[in-house]
Scaffold this active site. Structure first.
Site, PDB file in Angstrom:
ATOM      1  N   ARG A   1       0.848  -1.188   0.000  1.00 25.98           N
ATOM      2  CA  ARG A   1       0.000   0.000   0.000  1.00 25.98           C
ATOM      3  C   ARG A   1       0.890   1.246   0.000  1.00 25.98           C
ATOM      4  O   ARG A   1       1.963   1.263   0.616  1.00 25.98           O
ATOM      5  CB  ARG A   1      -0.829  -0.039   1.279  1.00 25.98           C
ATOM      6  CG  ARG A   1      -1.815   1.085   1.469  1.00 25.98           C
ATOM      7  CD  ARG A   1      -2.990   0.910   0.613  1.00 25.98           C
ATOM      8  NE  ARG A   1      -4.130   1.719   1.049  1.00 25.98           N
ATOM      9  CZ  ARG A   1      -5.147   2.016   0.259  1.00 25.98           C
ATOM     10  NH1 ARG A   1      -5.157   1.597  -0.988  1.00 25.98           N
ATOM     11  NH2 ARG A   1      -6.161   2.711   0.706  1.00 25.98           N
TER      12      ARG A   1
ATOM     13  N   THR B   1      -8.523   0.724  -9.932  1.00 28.13           N
ATOM     14  CA  THR B   1      -8.270  -0.568  -9.290  1.00 28.13           C
ATOM     15  C   THR B   1      -8.445  -1.762 -10.228  1.00 28.13           C
ATOM     16  O   THR B   1      -9.310  -1.792 -11.076  1.00 28.13           O
ATOM     17  CB  THR B   1      -9.169  -0.770  -8.049  1.00 28.13           C
ATOM     18  OG1 THR B   1      -9.078   0.395  -7.242  1.00 28.13           O
ATOM     19  CG2 THR B   1      -8.756  -1.965  -7.216  1.00 28.13           C
TER      20      THR B   1
ATOM     21  N   SER C   1     -10.285  -0.841   1.177  1.00 25.07           N
ATOM     22  CA  SER C   1     -11.353  -1.847   1.134  1.00 25.07           C
ATOM     23  C   SER C   1     -10.923  -3.069   0.330  1.00 25.07           C
ATOM     24  O   SER C   1     -11.718  -3.981   0.116  1.00 25.07           O
ATOM     25  CB  SER C   1     -12.604  -1.258   0.481  1.00 25.07           C
ATOM     26  OG  SER C   1     -13.080  -0.173   1.237  1.00 25.07           O
TER      27      SER C   1
ATOM     28  N   GLY D   1     -13.849   0.306  -4.817  1.00 27.19           N
ATOM     29  CA  GLY D   1     -13.908   0.952  -3.502  1.00 27.19           C
ATOM     30  C   GLY D   1     -14.644   0.057  -2.511  1.00 27.19           C
ATOM     31  O   GLY D   1     -14.390  -1.140  -2.442  1.00 27.19           O
TER      32      GLY D   1
HETATM   33  O1  DON Z   1      -8.045   0.998  -1.332  1.00 31.91           O
HETATM   34  C1  DON Z   1      -9.209   1.277  -1.573  1.00 31.91           C
HETATM   35  O2  DON Z   1     -10.149   0.843  -0.938  1.00 31.91           O
HETATM   36  C2  DON Z   1      -9.514   2.199  -2.749  1.00 31.91           C
HETATM   37  N1  DON Z   1      -8.375   3.014  -3.024  1.00 31.91           N
HETATM   38  C3  DON Z   1      -9.917   1.368  -3.917  1.00 31.91           C
HETATM   39  C4  DON Z   1     -10.333   2.214  -5.079  1.00 31.91           C
HETATM   40  C5  DON Z   1     -11.106   1.509  -6.097  1.00 31.91           C
HETATM   41  O3  DON Z   1     -11.412   0.352  -6.000  1.00 31.91           O
HETATM   42  C6  DON Z   1     -11.499   2.339  -7.269  1.00 31.91           C
HETATM   43  N2  DON Z   1     -12.492   1.721  -8.064  1.00 31.91           N
HETATM   44  N3  DON Z   1     -13.562   2.221  -8.193  1.00 31.91           N
END
Ligand code: DON
Length: 564
Positions: free
Chosen positions: A99, A373, A445, A468
């Site tokens: 991360r 993502t 997430s 997300g």
């Molecule tokens: O780490 C996370 O939860 C977010 N940065 C993920 C973002 C994501 O999945 C974008 N897609 N819509």
């Protein structure tokens, strides 16, 4: 001569996407290996690596790097991610956290200072956290890879250098974001062709500067990214866009090996991602509650079943909002959150006919559409498996690109609680535990997960997704579709889904997700939002008892799995 020309054409021609059919195959299957990524070229690259003798980790690394080229809006070397790895020989699961981290100059008031644009955590230099992707993929490869580093990175560099046909997902992001892109000078310049247009589906996309950067990392290893001219160019780009990234931040970045969370469901063992992701905790909490409900209706779309699952999900998201953050900075009470007795008690109190009122938190923004993502799932011939989720956060991240290196930088700072009491771009409410601090990892997430089954400990299901907070509910529902409803990965991934994240206090459903339609939920007092909305994209791979490997990529993101 013709032979030479033909050979030359084969060597330099951009890769071909399999001929478009009305509906691309939902599943790919084979007896040796499978890769389910959300772009067919990336899945194919993974399978090619497996065929060349690579293991699941080699394939996952090559696939992730390729995804960063063919779907540059979703992930890439300017981002970061998480991976859960199953090593068949040891019968052991591992987790790697790569991360992004907040720059050393970031402080809790970074986004609350006066005069700052309200979207500063989403766009521009301040939104950029220190990328972890290259270090993470290199670490995965160092620990478990069997092929040379150059072999796993070259396919991605080749794609960027020779070009690739613009996919449907990238093209639709261009359609949605064209005017926004035009305001992001360096990013726009990377993507636009000489004639000033953005490529359309099937037209060739060339990313020569990114190709040069990938070649430098191919030759120099991850250090070539974190120190020297590439690092200097990244720092320059972020600072020019108002950010605080420094050369020391990049130099200091390290991925972290973590102990995967281990849970069980219906006799299977589940390995998933621990904090700083909230995905694994939430997944195990909901599964724990559902398993405790002895009279849970069996039909996937049954109104009572959906209602109870929504209530369980709301509990998990409320816990997420309150308790979770980077464990290096805040105590996360994992044992309490995952305590079986507590989950059973919560389950006993679930009532699909009684909607709980959430506490009021002010105005809540709707989640943005999906496209950031990528998740990929791999199973190799030896039964090793990798579930890997990678991201630059929302489409094209911070919109800051380093023109010299072709790197598009993440906006992962928006995953922190940037302004107390206000939701982030996914409408998620989060607590002080997830406040910005130097060197801290923002809560996520992402839910890379591996389900282990049987006395021989087979990776029966490998999955995760993008979207997300919808990653958590998407991963949950696909897992339930396979384990509870005995669906194959294809139908399990394609089946209509529903989503609730506690706040905002509404259910989003795709048509067909609930028997009786939205009215079934509205009757109980739920506010219901019906699609077409974005529900994220889940990629799943399964290893069946007889040895067949089956992969499926979410049709919502036009992905396609590959196998052999
Ligand atoms: O780490 C996370 O939860 C977010 N940065 C993920 C973002 C994501 O999945 C974008 N897609 N819509």
């Amino acid at each position: 001569m013709t032979g030479v020309l033909l050979l030359l054409a084969l060597v330099v021609a951009p890769p071909q996407v399999p001929a478009a059919t009305a509906a691309p195959a939902l599943e790919a299957e084979g007896r040796q290996g499978v890769v389910a990524a959300d772009h067919v070229l990336a899945s194919q690259i993974g399978v090619d690596v497996l065929k060349a003798g690579g293991d699941a980790v080699d394939a996952a690394v090559a696939t992730a790097l390729a995804l960063g080229v063919v779907n540059p809006q979703s992930s890439g070397i300017g981002g970061g991610g998480f991976a859960v790895v199953w090593r068949a020989k040891e019968r052991r699961a591992y987790a790697l956290d790569f991360r992004e981290v907040a720059p050393a100059a970031a402080t809790p008031d970074t986004f609350t200072r006066k005069g700052l644009a309200p979207d500063a955590s989403r766009f521009g230099g301040l939104a950029v956290a220190v990328p972890g992707e290259v270090a993470g993929l290199a670490e995965l490869h160092r620990r478990w890879g069997t092929r040379k580093w150059a072999e796993v990175i070259a396919p991605a560099a080749d794609l960027a250098e020779r070009g690739f046909p613009c996919g449907e997902e990238l093209s639709s992001v261009f359609d949605r974001m064209g005017s926004t892109l035009a305001t992001a000078m360096h990013l726009d310049a990377l993507l636009r062709r000489e004639d000033g247009t953005l490529p359309r589906v099937g037209e060739t996309v060339l990313l020569p500067r990114l190709a040069r950067t990938l070649r430098a990392i191919e030759q120099g290893g991850p250090r070539a990214f974190y120190e020297g001219p590439i690092a200097e160019a990244l720092v320059k780009a972020v600072r020019a866009a108002g950010g605080r990234l420094s050369a020391d931040d990049l130099k200091a970045y390290k991925p972290k090996a973590r102990k995967p969370l281990r849970g069980s469901f219906r006799g299977r063992t589940i390995y998933t991602m621990p904090p700083p992701s909230s995905g694994g905790v939430a997944l195990l909490q909901v599964l724990g509650m559902l398993e405790a409900l002895k009279d849970l209706p069996r039909e996937a779309t049954d109104g009572q079943r959906v209602g109870l699952t929504i209530e369980a999900v709301k509990h998990a998201f409320a816990d997420r909002a309150h308790w979770l953050g980077d464990p290096a900075f805040t105590r996360v009470p994992l044992d309490d959150l995952l305590d079986g007795k507590a989950l059973r008690a919560k389950a006993a109190a679930l009532d699909h006919l009684r909607r709980l009122e959430p506490a009021a938190y002010g105005v809540i923004a709707p989640p943005p559409s999906d496209s950031g993502t990528s998740h990929l799932s791999v199973i190799d011939a030896a039964g090793n498996a990798v579930a890997l989720t990678t991201t630059i956060n929302t489409p094209f991240g911070s919109l800051v690109a380093s023109g010299d290196t072709g790197v598009i930088l993440n906006n992962q700072m928006d995953d922190f609680t940037t302004r107390p009491g206000q939701p982030n771009s996914f409408g998620l409410m989060q607590s002080e535990r997830n406040a910005v601090a130097p060197g801290k990892r923002p809560l996520s997430s992402m839910t890379p997960t591996i389900v282990i089954e049987g006395s021989r400990q087979r990776p029966a299901l490998v999955l995760g997704g993008s979207g997300g907070p919808r990653i958590i509910t998407g991963t949950l529902q696909v897992l339930l579709n396979v384990l509870d409803h005995e669906q194959s990965p294809g139908p399990a991934v394609a089946a209509p889904r529903y989503h609730h994240q506690w706040l905002p206090d509404e259910v989003r459903i795709e048509p067909g997700a609930v028997a009786g339609g939205p009215e079934a939920l509205e009757k109980v007092g739920h506010k219901v939002d019906v699609g077409p909305l974005h529900f994220g994209a889940v990629q799943a791979a399964a290893l069946r008892k007889g040895g067949l490997r089956v992969g499926a990529s979410d049709p919502r993101k036009h992905g396609q799995a590959a196998a052999y």
